[in-house]
Motif scaffolding. Structure first.
Motif, PDB file in Angstrom:
ATOM      1  N   ALA A 207       0.829  -1.208   0.000  1.00  0.00           N
ATOM      2  CA  ALA A 207       0.000   0.000   0.000  1.00  0.00           C
ATOM      3  C   ALA A 207       0.864   1.258   0.000  1.00  0.00           C
ATOM      4  CB  ALA A 207      -0.923  -0.011   1.214  1.00  0.00           C
ATOM      5  N   HIS A 208       2.008   1.200   0.677  1.00  0.00           N
ATOM      6  CA  HIS A 208       2.906   2.355   0.748  1.00  0.00           C
ATOM      7  C   HIS A 208       3.951   2.342  -0.376  1.00  0.00           C
ATOM      8  CE1 HIS A 208       1.572   4.268   4.457  1.00  0.00           C
ATOM      9  NE2 HIS A 208       1.388   3.065   4.971  1.00  0.00           N
ATOM     10  N   ARG A 209       3.860   1.368  -1.249  1.00  0.00           N
ATOM     11  CA  ARG A 209       4.773   1.260  -2.403  1.00  0.00           C
ATOM     12  C   ARG A 209       6.237   1.253  -1.965  1.00  0.00           C
ATOM     13  NH1 ARG A 209       1.895   5.204  -6.959  1.00  0.00           N
ATOM     14  NH2 ARG A 209      -0.109   4.081  -6.980  1.00  0.00           N
ATOM     15  N   LEU A 210       6.516   0.482  -0.918  1.00  0.00           N
ATOM     16  CA  LEU A 210       7.899   0.333  -0.481  1.00  0.00           C
ATOM     17  C   LEU A 210       8.677  -0.477  -1.502  1.00  0.00           C
ATOM     18  CD1 LEU A 210       7.486  -0.542   3.325  1.00  0.00           C
ATOM     19  CD2 LEU A 210       7.493   1.710   2.220  1.00  0.00           C
ATOM     20  N   ALA A 211       9.964  -0.225  -1.558  1.00  0.00           N
ATOM     21  CA  ALA A 211      10.816  -1.084  -2.384  1.00  0.00           C
ATOM     22  C   ALA A 211      11.057  -2.411  -1.674  1.00  0.00           C
ATOM     23  CB  ALA A 211      12.154  -0.393  -2.657  1.00  0.00           C
ATOM     24  N   ARG A 212      11.283  -2.329  -0.355  1.00  0.00           N
ATOM     25  CA  ARG A 212      11.592  -3.542   0.411  1.00  0.00           C
ATOM     26  C   ARG A 212      11.256  -3.302   1.869  1.00  0.00           C
ATOM     27  NH1 ARG A 212      17.616  -5.115  -0.179  1.00  0.00           N
ATOM     28  NH2 ARG A 212      17.861  -3.176   0.988  1.00  0.00           N
ATOM     29  N   LEU A 213      10.841  -4.392   2.531  1.00  0.00           N
ATOM     30  CA  LEU A 213      10.610  -4.361   3.970  1.00  0.00           C
ATOM     31  C   LEU A 213      11.350  -5.532   4.589  1.00  0.00           C
ATOM     32  CD1 LEU A 213       9.152  -3.171   6.464  1.00  0.00           C
ATOM     33  CD2 LEU A 213       7.248  -4.737   5.966  1.00  0.00           C
ATOM     34  N   THR A 214      12.145  -5.252   5.608  1.00  0.00           N
ATOM     35  CA  THR A 214      12.884  -6.301   6.307  1.00  0.00           C
ATOM     36  C   THR A 214      12.652  -6.179   7.808  1.00  0.00           C
ATOM     37  OG1 THR A 214      14.881  -4.902   6.298  1.00  0.00           O
ATOM     38  CG2 THR A 214      14.691  -6.550   4.557  1.00  0.00           C
ATOM     39  N   ASN A 215      12.926  -7.259   8.511  1.00  0.00           N
ATOM     40  CA  ASN A 215      12.831  -7.319   9.967  1.00  0.00           C
ATOM     41  C   ASN A 215      14.184  -7.764  10.500  1.00  0.00           C
ATOM     42  OD1 ASN A 215      11.754  -7.506  12.634  1.00  0.00           O
ATOM     43  ND2 ASN A 215      11.450  -9.706  12.335  1.00  0.00           N
ATOM     44  N   HIS A 216      14.920  -6.832  11.114  1.00  0.00           N
ATOM     45  CA  HIS A 216      16.303  -7.138  11.541  1.00  0.00           C
ATOM     46  C   HIS A 216      17.118  -7.639  10.345  1.00  0.00           C
ATOM     47  CE1 HIS A 216      15.525  -6.766  15.913  1.00  0.00           C
ATOM     48  NE2 HIS A 216      14.344  -7.234  15.608  1.00  0.00           N
ATOM     49  N   THR A 217      16.965  -6.997   9.207  1.00  0.00           N
ATOM     50  CA  THR A 217      17.618  -7.285   7.916  1.00  0.00           C
ATOM     51  C   THR A 217      17.100  -8.555   7.240  1.00  0.00           C
ATOM     52  OG1 THR A 217      19.559  -8.576   8.660  1.00  0.00           O
ATOM     53  CG2 THR A 217      19.747  -6.163   8.766  1.00  0.00           C
ATOM     54  N   ARG A 218      16.190  -9.309   7.885  1.00  0.00           N
ATOM     55  CA  ARG A 218      15.616 -10.507   7.248  1.00  0.00           C
ATOM     56  C   ARG A 218      14.428 -10.093   6.384  1.00  0.00           C
ATOM     57  NH1 ARG A 218      16.802 -12.220  12.472  1.00  0.00           N
ATOM     58  NH2 ARG A 218      14.652 -11.858  13.159  1.00  0.00           N
ATOM     59  N   LEU A 219      14.375 -10.600   5.192  1.00  0.00           N
ATOM     60  CA  LEU A 219      13.388 -10.148   4.218  1.00  0.00           C
ATOM     61  C   LEU A 219      11.967 -10.484   4.652  1.00  0.00           C
ATOM     62  CD1 LEU A 219      13.060  -8.798   1.422  1.00  0.00           C
ATOM     63  CD2 LEU A 219      13.042 -11.114   0.436  1.00  0.00           C
ATOM     64  N   VAL A 220      11.101  -9.469   4.617  1.00  0.00           N
ATOM     65  CA  VAL A 220       9.666  -9.669   4.788  1.00  0.00           C
ATOM     66  C   VAL A 220       8.998  -9.662   3.426  1.00  0.00           C
ATOM     67  CG1 VAL A 220       7.528  -8.713   5.766  1.00  0.00           C
ATOM     68  CG2 VAL A 220       9.655  -8.661   7.102  1.00  0.00           C
ATOM     69  N   THR A 221       9.308  -8.645   2.627  1.00  0.00           N
ATOM     70  CA  THR A 221       8.813  -8.611   1.251  1.00  0.00           C
ATOM     71  C   THR A 221       9.719  -7.735   0.400  1.00  0.00           C
ATOM     72  OG1 THR A 221       6.894  -8.185  -0.174  1.00  0.00           O
ATOM     73  CG2 THR A 221       7.245  -6.654   1.639  1.00  0.00           C
ATOM     74  N   LEU A 222       9.907  -8.150  -0.846  1.00  0.00           N
ATOM     75  CA  LEU A 222      10.705  -7.400  -1.815  1.00  0.00           C
ATOM     76  C   LEU A 222       9.812  -7.080  -3.002  1.00  0.00           C
ATOM     77  CD1 LEU A 222      13.462  -6.307  -2.819  1.00  0.00           C
ATOM     78  CD2 LEU A 222      13.828  -8.558  -3.854  1.00  0.00           C
ATOM     79  N   ILE A 223       9.555  -5.805  -3.203  1.00  0.00           N
ATOM     80  CA  ILE A 223       8.721  -5.376  -4.331  1.00  0.00           C
ATOM     81  C   ILE A 223       9.605  -4.959  -5.496  1.00  0.00           C
ATOM     82  CG2 ILE A 223       6.977  -3.698  -5.056  1.00  0.00           C
ATOM     83  CD1 ILE A 223       6.050  -3.699  -2.070  1.00  0.00           C
ATOM     84  N   GLN A 224      10.653  -4.195  -5.218  1.00  0.00           N
ATOM     85  CA  GLN A 224      11.689  -3.875  -6.201  1.00  0.00           C
ATOM     86  C   GLN A 224      13.027  -3.825  -5.476  1.00  0.00           C
ATOM     87  OE1 GLN A 224      11.052  -0.923  -9.460  1.00  0.00           O
ATOM     88  NE2 GLN A 224       9.382  -0.215  -8.155  1.00  0.00           N
ATOM     89  N   THR A 225      14.056  -4.412  -6.058  1.00  0.00           N
ATOM     90  CA  THR A 225      15.376  -4.354  -5.434  1.00  0.00           C
ATOM     91  C   THR A 225      15.853  -2.906  -5.379  1.00  0.00           C
ATOM     92  OG1 THR A 225      15.951  -6.551  -6.242  1.00  0.00           O
ATOM     93  CG2 THR A 225      17.773  -5.125  -5.587  1.00  0.00           C
ATOM     94  N   PRO A 226      16.140  -2.381  -4.196  1.00  0.00           N
ATOM     95  CA  PRO A 226      16.621  -0.995  -4.106  1.00  0.00           C
ATOM     96  C   PRO A 226      18.081  -0.876  -4.541  1.00  0.00           C
ATOM     97  CG  PRO A 226      16.416  -1.952  -1.913  1.00  0.00           C
ATOM     98  CD  PRO A 226      15.932  -2.992  -2.872  1.00  0.00           C
TER      99      PRO A 226
END
Length: 420
Positions: A207-226
């Protein structure tokens, strides 16, 4: 309540008053002002300014005076620059160093491209902001005028993500970086996530059009590689990776480094990160780069492989705090660049001071650790050039510094080294 006369602005940006022989620190007060303050021990809360300083100007932010994110916003330009330079002068005096300081360069540019926000949960609701001065109390803010435009949505995104995790009632930090692909956010403090939390976070990230979201550097979701552009080089950005605070700051530091190393043939880049300086230097010299973050080293190697025309660039994961390069290893380099974390590079600098490296470029964001390291190099026989102060941390107590150290050729040093 007490009426206090402010004697000066201290190293943390607070007004310093003397009351009955004791120092009292008053955030947001300026030199020469008479203030009314609520005093507790050696610290005080500013209640009113009875006699304002002629150097006082209006703050640029409505939250200044509550939020502790900025130390000094109300000094005019001349006084602000003088205070920033005094941070370096005071640190130099403690180390008994003498050097020339060049005029400070404004490197705020279009604003900060990365920010660390705090989230705190109260009655099941997530609140986002910065801590009050000398406090663990959160000051909730709606915007920050120091950020690049691309980070304008950062506070709302942080609020929505933190609200998903509100039932944990944990304090969270969110490291947010602006990239061309969108915001890159790393959540810290949440611990292991449940599957329903992950799904909700993914939905919010989309919804926020993030490129990537991680939790303590562990991937939660990757929409576009930054990716980040470094001197014309397309460089992947690892989760939570270090970047200079502003793009303008990185470019100005880079220009100073390139000028100092223009005759170098072989360079060691210590604490290299993702290669902000290595990739610039490799346009004309061989580079060996070291950092303790394997993801940063991997990103640097990827950028190097994808960039034609570079000189040989080798990158290695190495903890320079516990395993610094030795004088024997440094024999292979005619120049070294080092840009350590805020604490400095004490062990590595001691090794550099015993080396025969001809040119050393020191970069630092902390005047005290910089001067401590500089004193070691000077004691080891290096000559120190003028210091370039670069203000990319506007209104904060941090000041970026670049200085060049040179060692004159001494044939006897080489003979002593070869003889052990």
């Amino acid at each position: 309540m007490k009426t206090l006369k402010i004697d000066r602005i201290g190293n943390l940006g607070e007004g310093v008053a003397i009351d009955e022989g004791e120092k009292i620190f008053v955030p947001f007060a300026l030199t020469g002002e008479t203030v009314l303050a609520r005093v507790e021990g050696n610290y005080a809360e500013l209640i009113d300014i009875l006699e304002p300083s002629p150097q006082r100007i209006p703050p640029i932010c409505a939250f200044y005076g509550q939020c502790g994110g900025c130390a000094v916003q109300t000094l005019n330009d001349e006084s602000y620059a003088a205070w920033k330079i005094s941070l370096l002068e005071n640190a130099a005096q403690r180390e008994r160093l003498s050097f020339k300081i060049l005029p400070m360069i404004n490197a705020h540019g279009s604003g900060r491209r990365r920010v660390a926000l705090h989230a705190r949960i109260s009655d099941g609701v997530a609140h986002i902001g910065f801590m009050a001065a000398r406090s663990h109390r959160l000051v909730e803010i709606k915007h920050c005028p120091l950020l690049v435009a691309e980070l304008s949505p950062a506070l709302q995104a942080a609020r929505d993500l933190s609200q998903i995790l509100a039932s944990r009632e944990k304090p969270l930090d969110l490291a947010i970086t602006a990239t061309p692909e969108g915001m890159d956010i790393d959540i810290r403090g949440a611990g292991t996530l449940a599957s329903h939390e992950i799904q909700a976070l993914i939905k919010s990230a989309q919804a926020h059009r993030l490129a990537r979201l991680t939790n303590h550097t562990r991937l939660v979701t990757l929409i576009q590689t930054p990716w980040i552009d470094i001197h014309g080089t397309h460089t992947p950005l690892p989760p939570g990776a270090f970047l200079q605070a502003t793009q303008a700051g990185e470019e100005i530091i880079g220009l100073n480094i390139l000028e100092a190393l223009k005759k170098a043939k072989s360079v060691a880049d210590l604490f290299c990160g993702i290669g902000a300086f290595s990739l610039r230097i490799a346009r004309f010299a061989r580079v060996v780069a070291y950092d303790n973050n394997p993801l940063a080293i991997e990103a640097l190697c990827t950028a190097c492989r994808q960039t034609p025309g570079l000189k040989p660039l080798q990158a290695e994961t190495r903890d320079l705090f516990n395993r610094p390069l030795t004088p024997q290893e440094l024999i292979h380099f005619d120049a070294v660049v080092f840009d350590p974390p805020r604490a400095g590079a004490h062990e590595q600098v001691k090794s550099l001071a015993r080396s025969d490296v001809k040119t050393i470029v020191a970069v630092s964001c902390h005047a005290q650790s910089f001067c401590r390291d500089a004193a070691i190099l000077v004691a080891g026989g290096y000559s120190m050039g003028p210091i370039t102060p670069i203000d990319q941390f506007r209104y904060s107590t941090h000041l970026e510094l670049v200085a060049v150290f040179t060692r004159q050729s001494d044939p006897s040093r080489g003979r002593r080294r070869l003889l052990g």
